[in-house]
Scaffold this motif. Sequence first.
Motif, mmCIF file in Angstrom:
data_model
loop_
_atom_site.group_PDB
_atom_site.id
_atom_site.type_symbol
_atom_site.label_atom_id
_atom_site.label_comp_id
_atom_site.label_asym_id
_atom_site.label_seq_id
_atom_site.Cartn_x
_atom_site.Cartn_y
_atom_site.Cartn_z
ATOM 1 N N ALA A 196 9.954 -8.428 -10.340
ATOM 2 C CA ALA A 196 8.912 -8.065 -11.294
ATOM 3 C C ALA A 196 8.753 -6.557 -11.368
ATOM 4 O O ALA A 196 9.018 -5.844 -10.403
ATOM 5 C CB ALA A 196 7.577 -8.706 -10.913
ATOM 6 N N TYR A 197 8.276 -6.101 -12.514
ATOM 7 C CA TYR A 197 8.065 -4.682 -12.795
ATOM 8 C C TYR A 197 6.677 -4.484 -13.365
ATOM 9 O O TYR A 197 6.170 -5.338 -14.097
ATOM 10 C CB TYR A 197 9.107 -4.188 -13.812
ATOM 11 N N ILE A 198 6.089 -3.334 -13.061
ATOM 12 C CA ILE A 198 4.827 -2.952 -13.680
ATOM 13 C C ILE A 198 4.850 -1.461 -13.971
ATOM 14 O O ILE A 198 5.310 -0.661 -13.159
ATOM 15 C CB ILE A 198 3.622 -3.347 -12.799
ATOM 16 N N SER A 199 4.363 -1.089 -15.144
ATOM 17 C CA SER A 199 4.352 0.306 -15.549
ATOM 18 C C SER A 199 3.342 1.106 -14.739
ATOM 19 O O SER A 199 2.519 0.559 -14.008
ATOM 20 C CB SER A 199 4.036 0.412 -17.036
ATOM 21 N N TRP A 200 3.398 2.413 -14.892
ATOM 22 C CA TRP A 200 2.526 3.299 -14.111
ATOM 23 C C TRP A 200 1.053 3.038 -14.360
ATOM 24 O O TRP A 200 0.224 3.206 -13.453
ATOM 25 C CB TRP A 200 2.854 4.759 -14.414
ATOM 26 N N SER A 201 0.712 2.623 -15.567
ATOM 27 C CA SER A 201 -0.679 2.367 -15.918
ATOM 28 C C SER A 201 -1.093 0.916 -15.670
ATOM 29 O O SER A 201 -2.283 0.603 -15.711
ATOM 30 C CB SER A 201 -0.917 2.695 -17.381
ATOM 31 N N GLY A 202 -0.120 0.049 -15.447
ATOM 32 C CA GLY A 202 -0.396 -1.369 -15.320
ATOM 33 C C GLY A 202 -0.419 -2.109 -16.637
ATOM 34 O O GLY A 202 -0.639 -3.324 -16.659
ATOM 35 N N ASN A 204 -4.609 1.247 -8.974
ATOM 36 C CA ASN A 204 -4.263 2.632 -8.681
ATOM 37 C C ASN A 204 -5.328 3.343 -7.855
ATOM 38 O O ASN A 204 -5.014 4.251 -7.088
ATOM 39 C CB ASN A 204 -4.005 3.397 -9.983
ATOM 40 N N ALA A 205 -6.576 2.940 -8.017
ATOM 41 C CA ALA A 205 -7.645 3.530 -7.228
ATOM 42 C C ALA A 205 -7.476 3.234 -5.744
ATOM 43 O O ALA A 205 -7.922 4.006 -4.895
ATOM 44 C CB ALA A 205 -9.005 3.035 -7.707
ATOM 45 N N LYS A 206 -6.833 2.110 -5.428
ATOM 46 C CA LYS A 206 -6.586 1.720 -4.048
ATOM 47 C C LYS A 206 -5.152 1.973 -3.610
ATOM 48 O O LYS A 206 -4.782 1.617 -2.488
ATOM 49 C CB LYS A 206 -6.922 0.241 -3.851
ATOM 50 N N SER A 209 -0.295 6.467 -8.854
ATOM 51 C CA SER A 209 -0.444 6.106 -10.260
ATOM 52 C C SER A 209 0.608 6.735 -11.160
ATOM 53 O O SER A 209 0.709 6.372 -12.330
ATOM 54 C CB SER A 209 -1.843 6.476 -10.757
ATOM 55 N N SER A 210 1.398 7.650 -10.642
ATOM 56 C CA SER A 210 2.410 8.326 -11.444
ATOM 57 C C SER A 210 3.682 7.510 -11.637
ATOM 58 O O SER A 210 4.498 7.853 -12.493
ATOM 59 C CB SER A 210 2.787 9.660 -10.802
ATOM 60 N N TYR A 211 3.867 6.450 -10.865
ATOM 61 C CA TYR A 211 5.161 5.791 -10.811
ATOM 62 C C TYR A 211 5.128 4.331 -11.222
ATOM 63 O O TYR A 211 4.249 3.583 -10.806
ATOM 64 C CB TYR A 211 5.729 5.865 -9.401
ATOM 65 N N PRO A 212 6.129 3.904 -12.003
ATOM 66 C CA PRO A 212 6.347 2.461 -12.163
ATOM 67 C C PRO A 212 6.709 1.856 -10.810
ATOM 68 O O PRO A 212 7.277 2.525 -9.941
ATOM 69 C CB PRO A 212 7.533 2.381 -13.125
ATOM 70 N N VAL A 252 0.840 -1.184 0.000
ATOM 71 C CA VAL A 252 0.000 0.000 0.000
ATOM 72 C C VAL A 252 0.881 1.241 0.000
ATOM 73 O O VAL A 252 1.782 1.375 0.833
ATOM 74 C CB VAL A 252 -0.949 0.015 1.208
ATOM 75 N N ALA A 253 0.606 2.141 -0.918
ATOM 76 C CA ALA A 253 1.394 3.354 -1.073
ATOM 77 C C ALA A 253 0.634 4.575 -0.588
ATOM 78 O O ALA A 253 -0.593 4.657 -0.704
ATOM 79 C CB ALA A 253 1.783 3.550 -2.529
#
Length: 126
Positions: free
Chosen positions: A49-55, A74-76, A30-33, A23-24
């Motif tokens: 593992a990596y995930i982009s800012w948008s998923g 990102n909503a959570k 949502s701005s960050y990978p 949890v951030a």
Amino acid sequence: QVQLVESGGGLVQAGGSLRLSCVASGRTFSSYPMGWFRQAPGKEREFVAYISWSGGSTYYSDSVKGRFTISRDNAKNTLYLQMNSLKPEDTAVYYCAADTRLPRTLRTGRYEYDYWGQGTQVTVSS
């Protein structure tokens, strides 16, 4: 400032599953990978593992590819790591991390991420 708190670690038998959460708070999540790393006793912290800012884009280390799935809501303000078919060699402290560098792109290096959670222990027994 970004604050990250992991949870979901525990003890599981080989072949089992765990789902880690991170949890951030602070700056817009949502701005960050984001990435997951792990560190076994006596070993260096390694990329998982990596995930982009948008998923919309993900990337995995060869050791977990096909078994782990990274995702984000990102909503959570939450990052997840679904771990299936766990092996004893997956035993480690798992960390989530945020990459605030620009441009926003795939990065896998430990020193390329700016913010880290406290870690959560995953132990896989044989």
